[in-house]
Design a protein around this motif. Sequence first.
Motif, PDB file in Angstrom:
ATOM      1  N   PRO A 345     -13.352   2.941  -9.950  1.00  0.00           N
ATOM      2  CA  PRO A 345     -12.117   2.396 -10.527  1.00  0.00           C
ATOM      3  C   PRO A 345     -12.251   2.201 -12.025  1.00  0.00           C
ATOM      4  CG  PRO A 345     -13.316   0.695  -9.329  1.00  0.00           C
ATOM      5  CD  PRO A 345     -13.990   1.992  -9.019  1.00  0.00           C
ATOM      6  N   GLU A 346     -11.139   2.407 -12.737  1.00  0.00           N
ATOM      7  CA  GLU A 346     -11.189   2.344 -14.194  1.00  0.00           C
ATOM      8  C   GLU A 346     -11.534   0.952 -14.704  1.00  0.00           C
ATOM      9  OE1 GLU A 346      -8.214   4.734 -16.503  1.00  0.00           O
ATOM     10  OE2 GLU A 346      -7.278   4.883 -14.519  1.00  0.00           O
ATOM     11  N   ASP A 347     -11.158  -0.068 -13.928  1.00  0.00           N
ATOM     12  CA  ASP A 347     -11.450  -1.425 -14.402  1.00  0.00           C
ATOM     13  C   ASP A 347     -12.689  -2.009 -13.746  1.00  0.00           C
ATOM     14  OD1 ASP A 347     -10.579  -1.905 -11.845  1.00  0.00           O
ATOM     15  OD2 ASP A 347      -9.257  -3.567 -12.397  1.00  0.00           O
ATOM     16  N   PHE A 348     -13.411  -1.204 -12.978  1.00  0.00           N
ATOM     17  CA  PHE A 348     -14.683  -1.610 -12.376  1.00  0.00           C
ATOM     18  C   PHE A 348     -14.539  -2.925 -11.594  1.00  0.00           C
ATOM     19  CE2 PHE A 348     -15.676   1.384 -15.637  1.00  0.00           C
ATOM     20  CZ  PHE A 348     -16.746   2.116 -15.153  1.00  0.00           C
ATOM     21  N   ASP A 349     -13.379  -3.052 -10.943  1.00  0.00           N
ATOM     22  CA  ASP A 349     -13.081  -4.220 -10.098  1.00  0.00           C
ATOM     23  C   ASP A 349     -13.193  -5.543 -10.844  1.00  0.00           C
ATOM     24  OD1 ASP A 349     -12.465  -2.685  -7.929  1.00  0.00           O
ATOM     25  OD2 ASP A 349     -14.364  -2.973  -6.887  1.00  0.00           O
ATOM     26  N   GLY A 350     -12.962  -5.498 -12.142  1.00  0.00           N
ATOM     27  CA  GLY A 350     -12.992  -6.729 -12.917  1.00  0.00           C
ATOM     28  C   GLY A 350     -14.380  -7.280 -13.175  1.00  0.00           C
ATOM     29  N   ALA A 351     -15.419  -6.502 -12.871  1.00  0.00           N
ATOM     30  CA  ALA A 351     -16.793  -6.980 -13.057  1.00  0.00           C
ATOM     31  C   ALA A 351     -17.130  -7.088 -14.541  1.00  0.00           C
ATOM     32  CB  ALA A 351     -17.775  -6.040 -12.370  1.00  0.00           C
ATOM     33  N   HIS A 352     -18.040  -8.001 -14.866  1.00  0.00           N
ATOM     34  CA  HIS A 352     -18.575  -8.105 -16.220  1.00  0.00           C
ATOM     35  C   HIS A 352     -20.005  -7.558 -16.285  1.00  0.00           C
ATOM     36  CE1 HIS A 352     -15.698 -11.215 -18.165  1.00  0.00           C
ATOM     37  NE2 HIS A 352     -15.064 -10.497 -17.258  1.00  0.00           N
ATOM     38  N   MET A 353     -20.628  -7.343 -15.132  1.00  0.00           N
ATOM     39  CA  MET A 353     -21.961  -6.746 -15.066  1.00  0.00           C
ATOM     40  C   MET A 353     -21.838  -5.350 -14.473  1.00  0.00           C
ATOM     41  SD  MET A 353     -24.595  -9.780 -13.872  1.00  0.00           S
ATOM     42  CE  MET A 353     -25.872  -8.580 -13.475  1.00  0.00           C
ATOM     43  N   LEU A 354     -21.950  -4.323 -15.304  1.00  0.00           N
ATOM     44  CA  LEU A 354     -21.869  -2.940 -14.863  1.00  0.00           C
ATOM     45  C   LEU A 354     -23.281  -2.365 -14.827  1.00  0.00           C
ATOM     46  CD1 LEU A 354     -18.934  -3.579 -15.607  1.00  0.00           C
ATOM     47  CD2 LEU A 354     -18.767  -1.340 -16.675  1.00  0.00           C
ATOM     48  N   VAL A 355     -23.678  -1.872 -13.655  1.00  0.00           N
ATOM     49  CA  VAL A 355     -25.044  -1.375 -13.477  1.00  0.00           C
ATOM     50  C   VAL A 355     -24.984   0.077 -13.027  1.00  0.00           C
ATOM     51  CG1 VAL A 355     -27.218  -1.671 -12.255  1.00  0.00           C
ATOM     52  CG2 VAL A 355     -25.851  -3.681 -12.880  1.00  0.00           C
ATOM     53  N   SER A 356     -25.546   0.948 -13.843  1.00  0.00           N
ATOM     54  CA  SER A 356     -25.586   2.363 -13.486  1.00  0.00           C
ATOM     55  C   SER A 356     -26.703   2.618 -12.491  1.00  0.00           C
ATOM     56  CB  SER A 356     -25.828   3.214 -14.736  1.00  0.00           C
ATOM     57  OG  SER A 356     -26.105   4.556 -14.366  1.00  0.00           O
TER      58      SER A 356
END
Length: 693
Positions: A345-356
Motif C-alpha cells: 500500500p502507498e501509505d504503508f498502513d500508516g506505519a512509522h517504522m518501515l522495514v525492508s
Amino acid sequence: MKTKRTLIIATVLVALPMLTAFAVLPKTQPVEARTVSANHVMQVDPTPTPGPESYSVLPSDTDGPQNDGSDPCDGQTGAGIGCDQPDEWGKHAINEEHLLYLPTMLTNTGKLLVFLNGDDGSATRTNGVPVVAAERGYHVIQLTYPTAKANGCSDLSNHQDALDCFGDAFREAVTGEENPDSNLTTIGDHPQDSIMNRLLRVLQWADADANYPNDGWGKYLVNHDAVDWTKVHLAGFSNGSSHVSYMGTMPEFQSVKRIALLAGPNDGVGGTAEEWDSASYIRLIPGITDTRYYGLVHRLNKADKPDSNGQPPAYQVYKNWHKFGMEDPVNRPRFEFDPGEPGVPEDFDGAHMLVSIDPERLQASDMPPPPWGTTKEEAHISVGRNRYCTEIGDDLDTTDEIEHKCLRWGDESIGYEPAWRCILGTGDISLSSAPIADAGPNQTVECEGGGGANVNLDGSGTRDLDCGVLTYTWTGSFVAATGRKPTVFLPVGTHLVNLEVKDEWNWSDSKTVLITVQDTEPPTISCPADIVVEPTCSSGAVVTYTAPVGADTCTEAFTTQTAGLASGSIFPIGTTTVTYTATDASNNTASCSFTVKVLTAAEVIQNLISRVQALQPPLSGQQAQGLRSKLNAALVAIESGQKNVACNKLNDFISQVQTYINNGKLTSAQGQPLIDSAAHVRNTLGCTALGCT
C-alpha cells in the motif's frame, strides 16, 4: 519474482566534485505555480517562475566577505565556513558543495527539507532521497556539515557516561555551543561550521544571490537572520539520522513537524539485542517522537549478531525507534515489506517504522542477472541509494581490518521510492491530498456492565497517500476520543459515531459508523435449596428463607416473586413451589424456583421411629422398643381417626424421653429434638392450642 521499479527524476546529482563555488547545473523548464482547491486558503504566485531545478555552493563561499573586506578563509580571521585551514579542523570542516533542489512548482506554502548525509557529512555522496523530496514539493538543502565524532562514545568505560556522550556530541555539532561534557568533538571551537550556522548561511546566500531571486528561499528566514523552523522538515541518512533525530528532541526544534530517518540512528551501547541500551537522548517525547518521526531501514542493517532465530535483525535501530515510540503494536504496527513485490500500500498502513525485507543474497560473489537480492554489506546504504550492488570486494581503505564493501553499484532500482515518499510526507499543500477516512464497519456489541460497553473504535482503514501525520477525532455520545483505535464507553442503544481525520495541512475527511450496544443476556438469579419442615400447627408451619436477588452484567435487575408464599408466611401441609423472576432494563428475564414441603403428622411420627432406632446405644433394645411402640400406637390412632388416643400416646412418648434425659440415659441434645417433634405433632393434631411457629 521481483519486479523492476524505476525512479523517474528530472535531474540526478550523482557527485559534484568538479563544480566550483556557485556552479549551476543545466537549467530545466520553468517552474510553474500550482493552485489548489478553493476551499483551502493559501497564497500562490500565479505566474510561471523560471529557475534552475538544482544548484550547489561551497560552504566556504556562503559566509560572504567580512565587514573589513578581509577574506573569511585567509587563515587568520577564522570566521569562514568550511575554510581549508591548514590545521586539523580544516580537514574536519569539510568544504564540499551544499546541494540545493527546487520543487517542481513554486508556491508560498512549501516546506524546506534539510537533509543530512552520514559518514563525514558530505552532501555529494550519492543519495536519491533529496530529488524525490523535491518532487514531493520541498525546497531541499542537502547540507554538508562536520559530523559529531560520537562513534567513540561506546568506548567510554562508564556506561552512563557513554549513553550521555552521544547527545552531548550531537548538540555541539548542531548548535556550535561548546559542551564541556563532550570530549569527542571540537565543533564548539568552530561554531561557524555548526549545522545551524551553515544552514542559515546557505539560506542567506540562496535568498540574496542575484541569479535566483524568485526561487523562494527567503521564506524560510525570519528577518533574513534566523531560520524559520516552523517551515522546516528534517531528514537524515545513517549518521545524519542521528543528528536530525537528536535535533527533534531539542526544545529549539519543537516546531519541526516531520523527521525522516533512514538507516538510523544506531546510537547506544551493547553487543547484542539483549544487552543493547539506547543513547540517553533517545527517549519518548509524547506528541513529537511518537508522532513526527518516520523511519526506513533494511532488516540486515549493521546486523552482525543473529537473534535467537538465527536472523540478524537491525536491533540497534529497532530498539531506538521503539524508544522514540515510533511503533504502537495496536494503532501503528511496524510495516515490513519487500520493495520489489507488488501490492504494497502507498501509505504503508500508516506505519512509522518501515522495514525492508528485500531478500538477502547470501553469497556476495554470486551475481545472478537482475533483479538481485540485498547483501549485508550493501543493506545499510541501499535504502538511501536504491540500487543493487554489482561488485563486492575488500575495503582496503580501512585501517583496522579488511571489510567487505560494495565496490560498484548497478542501475537496477530496488524500489524504495514509495517508502521515501511516505517517510518524507508532502512538502507542499499544492501536492497534498486529503486523507480518506474509514471509521470501520458497523458494530453490534454486547453490554458489559454499567449500562453499556467499552467499544473498540477502528480507524485503521483510513488511508493517506501522503503518509501524513494524521490526527483522529471521534465524537458521539461520549467525551471526544483521539487516536487510531481508541476505546470509548457507550450505553445500551444505537449510536452514530463520527470520525474526522486531519493531516498536517489541515486537509480533512469524515466518516460515520453505527455502533449498537445491545443487552441480550438475561440476568442471573439463584434460589435457595428445597426446604422440608415439620408442621407446628394444624395450618402448617411458618417458613423463613432468604429471598433471591437477581443480578445483571449490564444494568440493575429487578426481582419479583411470581409464585408461592413470601418468607415468614405459614406454609400449608404439603408441597408449595416458590418462584422468583429477575428482569433487567432490556426486559430480559430469568427465573428460579424451589419447594417448601411441610410434612404431615404421620410423616413426622415415621421420622421419629427412625430416629429412635438410631439411638441404640445409648438406649437398650428394650428401651428403644418401648418408645417405638408408643409412636406406632399414635400412628395407628391417627390413621383410624382416634385423635385423643394419638395425643395420649405422644404424651406418653414425651414423658418417657424426658425420664431418659433426667436419669442420664439420653443427653438433652439427643432427647430434646425428639420431644420437640412429638410436641409439634400434638399441636398439629389439636392436642394443644398453641400458635404456628
